[in-house]
Design a protein around this motif. Structure first.
Motif, PDB file in Angstrom:
ATOM      1  N   UNK A   1      -2.126  -7.707  11.716  1.00  0.00           N
ATOM      2  CA  UNK A   1      -2.937  -8.589  10.878  1.00  0.00           C
ATOM      3  C   UNK A   1      -2.581  -8.368   9.408  1.00  0.00           C
ATOM      4  N   UNK A   2      -2.878  -9.365   8.593  1.00  0.00           N
ATOM      5  CA  UNK A   2      -2.606  -9.291   7.157  1.00  0.00           C
ATOM      6  C   UNK A   2      -3.777  -9.884   6.397  1.00  0.00           C
ATOM      7  N   UNK A   3      -4.008  -9.371   5.187  1.00  0.00           N
ATOM      8  CA  UNK A   3      -5.079  -9.869   4.331  1.00  0.00           C
ATOM      9  C   UNK A   3      -4.593  -9.916   2.892  1.00  0.00           C
ATOM     10  N   UNK A   4      -5.202 -10.801   2.119  1.00  0.00           N
ATOM     11  CA  UNK A   4      -4.871 -10.894   0.709  1.00  0.00           C
ATOM     12  C   UNK A   4      -5.651 -12.020   0.059  1.00  0.00           C
ATOM     13  N   UNK A   5      -5.421 -12.202  -1.235  1.00  0.00           N
ATOM     14  CA  UNK A   5      -6.021 -13.321  -1.963  1.00  0.00           C
ATOM     15  C   UNK A   5      -4.911 -14.244  -2.438  1.00  0.00           C
ATOM     16  N   UNK A   6      -5.265 -15.514  -2.621  1.00  0.00           N
ATOM     17  CA  UNK A   6      -4.279 -16.518  -3.026  1.00  0.00           C
ATOM     18  C   UNK A   6      -4.942 -17.460  -4.027  1.00  0.00           C
ATOM     19  N   UNK A   7      -5.390 -16.890  -5.150  1.00  0.00           N
ATOM     20  CA  UNK A   7      -6.139 -17.654  -6.145  1.00  0.00           C
ATOM     21  C   UNK A   7      -5.175 -18.343  -7.111  1.00  0.00           C
ATOM     22  N   UNK A   8      -5.463 -19.610  -7.395  1.00  0.00           N
ATOM     23  CA  UNK A   8      -4.628 -20.432  -8.270  1.00  0.00           C
ATOM     24  C   UNK A   8      -5.212 -20.383  -9.681  1.00  0.00           C
ATOM     25  N   UNK A   9      -4.711 -19.459 -10.500  1.00  0.00           N
ATOM     26  CA  UNK A   9      -5.272 -19.239 -11.830  1.00  0.00           C
ATOM     27  C   UNK A   9      -4.732 -20.265 -12.829  1.00  0.00           C
ATOM     28  N   UNK A  10      -5.625 -20.798 -13.604  1.00  0.00           N
ATOM     29  CA  UNK A  10      -5.290 -21.802 -14.618  1.00  0.00           C
ATOM     30  C   UNK A  10      -4.509 -21.169 -15.764  1.00  0.00           C
ATOM     31  N   UNK A  11      -3.438 -21.850 -16.209  1.00  0.00           N
ATOM     32  CA  UNK A  11      -2.620 -21.329 -17.306  1.00  0.00           C
ATOM     33  C   UNK A  11      -2.939 -21.996 -18.643  1.00  0.00           C
ATOM     34  N   UNK A  12      -3.253 -23.278 -18.636  1.00  0.00           N
ATOM     35  CA  UNK A  12      -3.387 -24.079 -19.864  1.00  0.00           C
ATOM     36  C   UNK A  12      -2.080 -24.069 -20.648  1.00  0.00           C
ATOM     37  N   UNK A  13      -1.025 -24.446 -19.956  1.00  0.00           N
ATOM     38  CA  UNK A  13       0.303 -24.508 -20.568  1.00  0.00           C
ATOM     39  C   UNK A  13       1.155 -23.316 -20.161  1.00  0.00           C
ATOM     40  N   UNK A  14       2.409 -23.583 -19.815  1.00  0.00           N
ATOM     41  CA  UNK A  14       3.292 -22.512 -19.345  1.00  0.00           C
ATOM     42  C   UNK A  14       3.946 -21.752 -20.497  1.00  0.00           C
ATOM     43  N   UNK A  15       4.079 -22.388 -21.652  1.00  0.00           N
ATOM     44  CA  UNK A  15       4.735 -21.736 -22.779  1.00  0.00           C
ATOM     45  C   UNK A  15       3.973 -20.479 -23.190  1.00  0.00           C
ATOM     46  N   UNK A  16       4.661 -19.365 -23.213  1.00  0.00           N
ATOM     47  CA  UNK A  16       4.051 -18.094 -23.600  1.00  0.00           C
ATOM     48  C   UNK A  16       3.330 -17.387 -22.475  1.00  0.00           C
TER      49      UNK A  16
END
Length: 263
Positions: free
Chosen positions: A157-172
């Protein structure tokens, strides 16, 4: 989000989370001082295929799990995943799709799922291709959100989190990597797309800290490594595809790509 979706709310100091037991015990919202940390633009993808917001990984990672022992045509997300080229009908495990039982207290919510439960009349053990039991607790305090897993199965079995965190722009935007990872750079530049798996190499028990820095602030993901392999994480996945305004920081319970023996 569907207005009829039941959510459970936790609040502590500047932090607040909304959890949806019926939607894979996923995080639907995670705010700090009223500012959303999850990418709201991925809500539609979440509702179709759980590719957005804050889903879990269990009882297997990606497509590295048993096949269902039952017909799955009655689950709409299966066709949607197939359109995306995903062969496994429950990518990242049936746990992120199925409804959970949940119990709430003042500062925590615990969800439970096991192979003896049924979804649309089918045993979850048949959908997962193995029997399993899972308990996951979200506990919110002023300093952060804690997540604990108790997962067992009659196969790996495997466990983990897969949260999609907001960036508000990729630059930097960038990820400062823990030192306990094999062949990992000190940091990853998120101005370019990233989809990489890093295996943990820790001499002893410690806490790994992965820091995401972006226009949406600083967020640390802290997880145990080394020591007892049944109580630590073996991999870290960083996922941020081209054109997306999110990054996923995914601790996974075993060394991905090197075989999974955890039960």
């Amino acid at each position: 989000m569907n207005e009829r979706t039941e959510t459970l709310r936790l609040k502590a100091g500047p932090l607040e989370v909304l959890i949806a037991p019926e939607l894979g015990f996923s995080l639907m919202s995670f705010t700090r001082d009223g500012r959303e940390l999850l990418d709201p633009g991925a809500e539609g993808a979440f509702m179709k295929t759980r590719k957005g917001l804050g889903p879990l990984i269990l009882p297997h990672f990606n497509q590295d799990g048993p096949r269902p022992r039952a017909a799955v045509e009655g689950f709409p997300h299966v066709a949607e995943l197939a359109r995306l080229g995903v062969d496994h009908p429950f990518q990242h495990g049936v746990g992120r799709y199925a409804p959970w039982r949940a119990e709430a207290s003042r500062d925590s919510v615990t969800g439970r799922l096991d192979g003896g439960m049924r979804w649309k009349g089918i045993l979850l053990s048949d959908l997962a291709g193995m029997d399993f039991s899972a308990a996951v607790t979200f506990r919110l305090r002023d300093e952060g959100l804690g997540i604990s897993f108790d997962l067992r199965g009659d196969g790996p079995v495997a466990a983990g989190i897969h949260f999609y965190y907001r960036l508000e722009g990729r630059s930097g935007a960038r990820v400062r990597m823990p030192r306990c990872l094999r062949e990992a750079p000190e940091e990853l530049d998120l101005s370019q797309p990233v989809n990489r798996v890093f295996v943990v190499e820790a001499a002893g028990k410690e806490r790994a800290v992965c820091r995401l820095e972006s226009g949406n602030g600083v967020l640390d993901t802290i997880f145990p490594v080394g020591g007892d392999p049944q109580e630590s994480f073996g991999s870290l996945v960083i996922f941020s595809p081209a054109g997306a305004d999110f990054a996923c920081v995914e601790p996974v319970s075993y060394p991905v790509g090197e075989g999974n023996t955890k039960k």
